[in-house]
Motif scaffolding. Structure first.
Motif, PDB file in Angstrom:
ATOM      1  N   TYR A 147     -36.118  31.988  47.780  1.00 33.19           N
ATOM      2  CA  TYR A 147     -34.934  33.184  46.780  1.00 33.19           C
ATOM      3  C   TYR A 147     -34.254  32.095  45.939  1.00 33.19           C
ATOM      4  CZ  TYR A 147     -35.977  36.372  50.313  1.00 33.19           C
ATOM      5  OH  TYR A 147     -36.768  37.283  51.099  1.00 33.19           O
ATOM      6  N   GLU A 148     -33.969  30.837  46.426  1.00 31.65           N
ATOM      7  CA  GLU A 148     -33.360  29.906  45.450  1.00 31.65           C
ATOM      8  C   GLU A 148     -34.376  29.647  44.250  1.00 31.65           C
ATOM      9  OE1 GLU A 148     -31.702  25.172  45.414  1.00 31.65           O
ATOM     10  OE2 GLU A 148     -32.731  26.283  47.308  1.00 31.65           O
ATOM     11  N   TYR A 208     -36.554  31.670  43.068  1.00 30.72           N
ATOM     12  CA  TYR A 208     -36.264  32.981  42.307  1.00 30.72           C
ATOM     13  C   TYR A 208     -35.075  32.832  41.384  1.00 30.72           C
ATOM     14  CZ  TYR A 208     -35.356  37.679  40.927  1.00 30.72           C
ATOM     15  OH  TYR A 208     -35.030  39.089  40.343  1.00 30.72           O
ATOM     16  N   TRP A 209     -34.056  32.716  41.812  1.00 33.83           N
ATOM     17  CA  TRP A 209     -32.683  32.577  41.278  1.00 33.83           C
ATOM     18  C   TRP A 209     -32.615  31.522  40.094  1.00 33.83           C
ATOM     19  CZ3 TRP A 209     -30.187  36.688  40.033  1.00 33.83           C
ATOM     20  CH2 TRP A 209     -30.323  38.083  41.293  1.00 33.83           C
ATOM     21  N   ARG A 210     -33.164  30.293  40.485  1.00 36.91           N
ATOM     22  CA  ARG A 210     -33.292  29.207  39.378  1.00 36.91           C
ATOM     23  C   ARG A 210     -33.802  29.634  38.197  1.00 36.91           C
ATOM     24  NH1 ARG A 210     -31.483  24.291  40.971  1.00 36.91           N
ATOM     25  NH2 ARG A 210     -31.110  24.167  43.397  1.00 36.91           N
ATOM     26  N   ARG A 253     -34.542  33.111  37.320  1.00 38.20           N
ATOM     27  CA  ARG A 253     -33.691  34.079  36.528  1.00 38.20           C
ATOM     28  C   ARG A 253     -32.760  33.396  35.646  1.00 38.20           C
ATOM     29  NH1 ARG A 253     -36.075  38.610  35.734  1.00 38.20           N
ATOM     30  NH2 ARG A 253     -34.179  39.421  35.821  1.00 38.20           N
ATOM     31  N   LEU A 254     -31.844  32.444  36.375  1.00 39.57           N
ATOM     32  CA  LEU A 254     -30.811  31.806  35.579  1.00 39.57           C
ATOM     33  C   LEU A 254     -31.573  30.934  34.511  1.00 39.57           C
ATOM     34  CD1 LEU A 254     -28.432  30.924  38.513  1.00 39.57           C
ATOM     35  CD2 LEU A 254     -28.211  32.642  36.798  1.00 39.57           C
ATOM     36  N   ARG A 264     -30.345  31.427  30.680  1.00 39.39           N
ATOM     37  CA  ARG A 264     -29.918  30.372  29.927  1.00 39.39           C
ATOM     38  C   ARG A 264     -30.708  30.403  28.387  1.00 39.39           C
ATOM     39  NH1 ARG A 264     -30.708  26.220  33.068  1.00 39.39           N
ATOM     40  NH2 ARG A 264     -32.692  25.967  32.498  1.00 39.39           N
TER      41      ARG A 264
END
Length: 115
Positions: free
Chosen positions: A85-86, A88-90, A92-93, A97
């Motif tokens: 999940y980390e 995934y969110w990295r 997405r972020l 950016r």
């Protein structure tokens, strides 16, 4: 213990704070931990029992005191479970950016054209 026990234990902010205190201050007696909270000792003892049952802390009697220490191994299981999940969110972020950088570049070009 099982993952659900660990997650249930971590769901409570008081228990997360207890873990932080043990992480930062090492092994501590109940009274020193209790000094950080505005609650009765039986309530704090219940939080410590939940952490102990989840395998997140160990209890050691020393004379009339009970000392508690962090047992970080179950947190590794949580970190391993959260890792995808980390990632995934990295991703997405990172994509967000990139979009914001593109918007900034367009805004800068528009500002130059307006001058």
């Amino acid at each position: 213990m099982s993952e659900p026990d660990v997650f249930a234990a971590l769901a409570n902010p008081t228990r997360r704070e207890l873990l932080r205190l043990l992480r930062d201050g090492g092994q501590q007696p109940v009274q020193r931990l209790a000094d950080h909270f505005d609650m009765r000792r039986p309530s704090l003892s219940e939080h410590l029992r939940v952490l102990k049952d989840a395998g997140l802390v160990v209890e050691r009697p020393v004379g009339r005191q009970r000392l508690y220490a962090l047992r970080p191994e179950p947190l590794r299981q949580v970190a391993d479970w959260l890792s995808p999940y980390e990632a995934y969110w990295r991703g997405r972020l990172g994509a967000l950016r990139d979009v914001l950088d593109e918007v900034d570049e367009v805004d800068e070009v528009d500002e130059v054209d307006d001058e």
